[in-house]
Design an enzyme around this catalytic site. Structure first.
Site, short mmCIF file in Angstrom:
data_model
loop_
_atom_site.label_atom_id
_atom_site.label_comp_id
_atom_site.label_asym_id
_atom_site.label_seq_id
_atom_site.Cartn_x
_atom_site.Cartn_y
_atom_site.Cartn_z
N GLY A 143 0.94 -1.17 -0.05
CA GLY A 143 -0.13 -0.17 -0.09
C GLY A 143 1.08 1.41 -0.02
N ARG A 152 -0.46 5.56 -1.83
CA ARG A 152 -1.22 6.64 -1.21
C ARG A 152 -0.90 6.65 0.51
NH1 ARG A 152 -6.26 6.08 -1.60
NH2 ARG A 152 -6.30 4.13 -2.42
N VAL A 158 -2.81 -7.71 -2.23
CA VAL A 158 -2.40 -8.48 -1.25
C VAL A 158 -3.30 -9.53 -0.71
CG1 VAL A 158 -0.93 -6.36 -0.03
CG2 VAL A 158 -3.25 -6.72 0.65
N TYR A 161 -13.74 -3.61 10.33
CA TYR A 161 -12.34 -3.17 10.51
C TYR A 161 -11.65 -3.64 11.81
CZ TYR A 161 -8.86 0.50 9.98
OH TYR A 161 -7.67 1.45 9.98
N ALA A 215 -12.16 -5.75 13.94
CA ALA A 215 -11.56 -7.06 13.85
C ALA A 215 -10.57 -7.47 12.95
CB ALA A 215 -12.91 -8.06 13.56
N ILE A 220 -5.39 10.02 11.02
CA ILE A 220 -4.45 10.44 10.18
C ILE A 220 -4.90 11.20 9.08
CG2 ILE A 220 -2.27 9.90 9.03
CD1 ILE A 220 -2.27 9.43 12.25
P1 NDP Z 1 -5.14 5.21 1.89
O1 NDP Z 1 -6.43 4.72 1.64
O2 NDP Z 1 -4.50 6.32 1.91
O3 NDP Z 1 -4.12 4.04 1.23
C1 NDP Z 1 -4.34 2.57 1.26
C2 NDP Z 1 -3.17 2.11 0.33
O4 NDP Z 1 -3.50 0.65 0.41
C3 NDP Z 1 -3.10 2.61 -1.12
O5 NDP Z 1 -1.77 2.57 -1.60
C4 NDP Z 1 -3.90 1.23 -1.68
O6 NDP Z 1 -3.28 1.00 -3.06
C5 NDP Z 1 -3.50 0.03 -1.07
N1 NDP Z 1 -4.09 -0.91 -1.19
C6 NDP Z 1 -5.37 -1.24 -0.75
N2 NDP Z 1 -6.06 -2.29 -1.05
C7 NDP Z 1 -5.09 -3.16 -1.44
C8 NDP Z 1 -4.78 -4.25 -1.80
N3 NDP Z 1 -6.17 -5.14 -1.76
N4 NDP Z 1 -3.75 -4.64 -2.31
C9 NDP Z 1 -2.68 -3.92 -2.39
N5 NDP Z 1 -2.69 -2.49 -1.94
C10 NDP Z 1 -4.03 -2.22 -1.53
O7 NDP Z 1 -4.99 4.58 3.55
P2 NDP Z 1 -3.97 4.99 4.77
O8 NDP Z 1 -2.86 5.42 4.15
O9 NDP Z 1 -4.81 5.87 5.53
O10 NDP Z 1 -3.91 3.53 5.73
C11 NDP Z 1 -2.88 2.87 5.66
C12 NDP Z 1 -2.84 1.87 6.66
O11 NDP Z 1 -2.78 2.30 7.89
C13 NDP Z 1 -4.10 0.87 6.63
O12 NDP Z 1 -3.94 -0.31 7.01
C14 NDP Z 1 -5.14 1.55 7.58
O13 NDP Z 1 -6.06 0.84 8.35
C15 NDP Z 1 -4.07 2.04 8.76
N6 NDP Z 1 -4.59 3.19 9.61
C16 NDP Z 1 -5.10 4.25 8.98
C17 NDP Z 1 -5.55 5.28 9.76
C18 NDP Z 1 -5.98 6.71 9.45
O14 NDP Z 1 -6.54 7.47 10.17
N7 NDP Z 1 -5.65 7.06 8.09
C19 NDP Z 1 -5.72 4.99 11.18
C20 NDP Z 1 -5.30 3.62 11.57
C21 NDP Z 1 -4.68 2.88 10.80
P3 NDP Z 1 -4.15 1.79 -4.31
O15 NDP Z 1 -3.72 3.04 -4.41
O16 NDP Z 1 -3.57 1.06 -5.60
O17 NDP Z 1 -5.68 1.73 -4.20
#
Ligand code: NDP
Length: 248
Positions: A13, A16, A65, A156, A158, A189
């Protein structure tokens, strides 16, 4: 003069949000980085250009993933680089929010498959290379929702609680090989993931943060940078929050 071999980091991921900031930070820290994304090649190309400016080799690889074969292919790209695979950061994650009584099986499955199964697939694919290297770390992204719950996010929460049990098990299992495993648990965030929160919901969370603001992806990347470094060499099996004090 020939460049010395850099250690290699894999970030899921990375196109972004938090993952993007992590890729850039690890490249600045001296890693070569392979990251995956699923659906946004434009965003991934920007990350390659920005993070590569630090002099690192930065490779974007499309991999979902949820698919164990694609997770293995991602790690194979990292294995082909000259340096040893020493760090894995699993940031890929999604939300599909809704109250339990109206939750669709699809929304439950998609979140568990992406967040929990996806973390497992990539960690399993990378485990042998990390053990062989005999050093380094796994950092998984959980959430404050794992321990404290979140109304409307049972799927989420879970998935994120599963990540904590999974990662602390890895800390016990892989520690003897010199590989540390820790969990990063962000609060609110500012990323695409949280951009669609209704204003009132965001304001109510921010009101409960003693620092009175959401965190930035770079602030999470700073923690990842520390945990991936030798300065964190005796930190293993921990869940470390980066939430501005939201849970106090
Ligand atoms: P974003 O939505 O900004 O980015 C998500 C990223 O995950 C993107 O790069 C996306 O790729 C990638 N992605 C999603 N699904 C898949 C998949 N099946 N296979 C490969 N890549 C995938 O999320 P955040 O940066 O906010 O979150 C990052 C992590 O932090 C997550 O696990 C989230 O649960 C966790 N988190 C975030 C919080 C927040 O407040 N933002 C709080 C707590 C935890 P693509 O660009 O191709 O779609």
């Amino acid at each position: 003069m020939a460049r010395t071999t850099r250690p290699v980091a894999v970030v899921t991921g990375g196109s972004r949000g938090i993952g993007r900031a992590v890729v850039k930070r690890l490249a600045e820290d001296g890693f070569d980085v392979v990251f995956c994304h699923r659906s946004r090649p434009d965003a991934a190309a920007e990350v390659v250009a920005e993070a590569g400016a630090a002099g690192a080799t930065v490779v974007a690889h499309r991999a979902d993933v949820r698919d164990p074969h694609e997770a293995r292919a991602l790690v194979a790209v990292a294995d082909a680089l000259p340096g040893p695979l020493s760090t894995l950061v699993t940031c890929a994650g999604i939300v599909r929010d809704g109250p339990l009584a109206r939750m669709s099986d699809d929304d439950w499955d998609e979140v568990i498959r992406t967040n929990l199964d996806g973390t497992y697939h990539v960690c399993r694919a990378a485990a042998l290379a990390l053990m062989r290297h005999g050093a380094g770390c796994i950092l998984t992204l959980s959430s404050i929702a794992a321990a404290h719950g979140s109304a409307g996010q049972s799927n989420y929460a879970a998935s994120k609680a599963g990540i904590v049990g999974f990662t602390t098990s890895l800390a016990r299992e892989l520690g003897r090989f010199g590989v540390r495993s820790n969990v990063v648990a962000p609060g609110l965030i500012g990323t695409d993931l949280t951009a669609e929160l209704p204003d009132a919901a965001r304001a109510s969370i921010v009101d409960r943060v003693p620092l009175r603001r959401p965190g930035t992806p770079e602030e999470v990347a700073d923690l990842v940078s520390f945990l991936a470094s030798d300065r964190a060499r005796y930190i293993n099996g921990q869940v470390i929050g980066v939430d501005g004090g939201l849970l106090l």
